[in-house]
Design a protein around this motif. Sequence first.
Motif, PDB file in Angstrom:
ATOM      1  N   VAL A 128      39.953  43.753  11.092  1.00 33.40           N
ATOM      2  CA  VAL A 128      38.283  43.672  11.272  1.00 33.40           C
ATOM      3  C   VAL A 128      38.126  42.955  12.585  1.00 33.40           C
ATOM      4  O   VAL A 128      37.012  43.175  13.083  1.00 33.40           O
ATOM      5  N   ILE A 141      40.956  49.816   4.813  1.00 34.86           N
ATOM      6  CA  ILE A 141      40.694  50.318   6.123  1.00 34.86           C
ATOM      7  C   ILE A 141      40.310  51.815   6.180  1.00 34.86           C
ATOM      8  O   ILE A 141      41.460  52.657   6.237  1.00 34.86           O
ATOM      9  N   GLY A 151      37.531  49.782  11.227  1.00 39.78           N
ATOM     10  CA  GLY A 151      38.682  49.285  11.117  1.00 39.78           C
ATOM     11  C   GLY A 151      39.852  49.902  11.593  1.00 39.78           C
ATOM     12  O   GLY A 151      40.867  49.153  11.984  1.00 39.78           O
ATOM     13  N   TYR A 181      32.578  46.585   8.766  1.00 41.00           N
ATOM     14  CA  TYR A 181      33.452  45.804   9.360  1.00 41.00           C
ATOM     15  C   TYR A 181      32.740  44.683  10.431  1.00 41.00           C
ATOM     16  O   TYR A 181      33.410  43.723  10.742  1.00 41.00           O
ATOM     17  N   HIS A 206      29.264  51.331  11.047  1.00 43.13           N
ATOM     18  CA  HIS A 206      30.236  50.394  10.998  1.00 43.13           C
ATOM     19  C   HIS A 206      29.676  48.823  10.990  1.00 43.13           C
ATOM     20  O   HIS A 206      30.285  47.917  10.686  1.00 43.13           O
TER      21      HIS A 206
END
Length: 321
Positions: free
Chosen positions: A241, A212, A257, A297, A293
């Motif tokens: 997640v 993370i 995350g 994620y 992201h």
Amino acid sequence: MSWSTRALDALAAGPPTRLIDFPVRAPGVRLLLKDESGQPTGSLRHRHARALFRQAVLDGLVTEGTTVVEATGGNAAVAQAWFARRLGLPYIVVMPGRRDQARARAVEALGGECRFVTPPLAIYDAARSIEGHFLDQFGRAAPHDLADELFAQVRPDWVVTGAGTGATSATLGAVARGFGCRVAVADPDDSAYFPGWTLDVPDYATGMPSRIEGIGRPRVEPGFRPDLVDLVVPVPDAASVAAARHLREVTGLPVGGSSGTALWAALELVERMRARGESGTVVSLVGDAAERHLATYHDDAWAAGKGLDVAGRLTELRQRV
């Protein structure tokens, strides 16, 4: 006006970031998100970087023309490069692993230089070998202004954050006690903070990197203050997640995350308050939000490649909230 005076003026705090109401099914309990993605560089690391630069200028360690050096990656490097450019200083960051243009791009766009080093733990020695001032965000986890700003906006019962350097939880904890507020740290898989806090071992180490980004450490860092933390909540990576995706569904923010980790822990606190019939306010930090992201994620193929059962955790989450 001297350079240091001009630098300190340039390092003054900006306007407060917003609070977002997040819906929960718990009568009398309010969950708020403190949206640090509203910072100029899009993350909580903006405050860390400003505090580190400010302290270095005050201590005379950074002066006009000083090359500033750090060993890190991701949001911290971007924030530090932004401040270095603002102060007109050269900036070099040593990142772990092989050269990754995606990671380097944001720093280089701000005028910084990226150097990549393997193995990952060699980045610290590599940074110290470069002539200039080593910011050392883990060794010098300077307190920042988040706590004062937050408690001027709201008086929560709990504040939830992840821990990277440990500076944020320490800063919050030092102020929270004066307001009758408690601090919870959300800790991902493989991080040392939960076992170190639980076992009261200040130098606990797992030797394992966190998946993370931005939080979790293979060792308890010097900036972490266990005496200022009331609870550490372990959060499985799949849950982090899933919570990041749920946060995006509700707010539209493509968070990383770390924000998911904090949200999952905050929802556990809300659930405990509901079970006890308590009322009050919980604040969870949104540490970052960025389009990049969406490729990690928020991407099913990425999660599957990491062996994360996100679907199962999403189902669990939706049943709880």
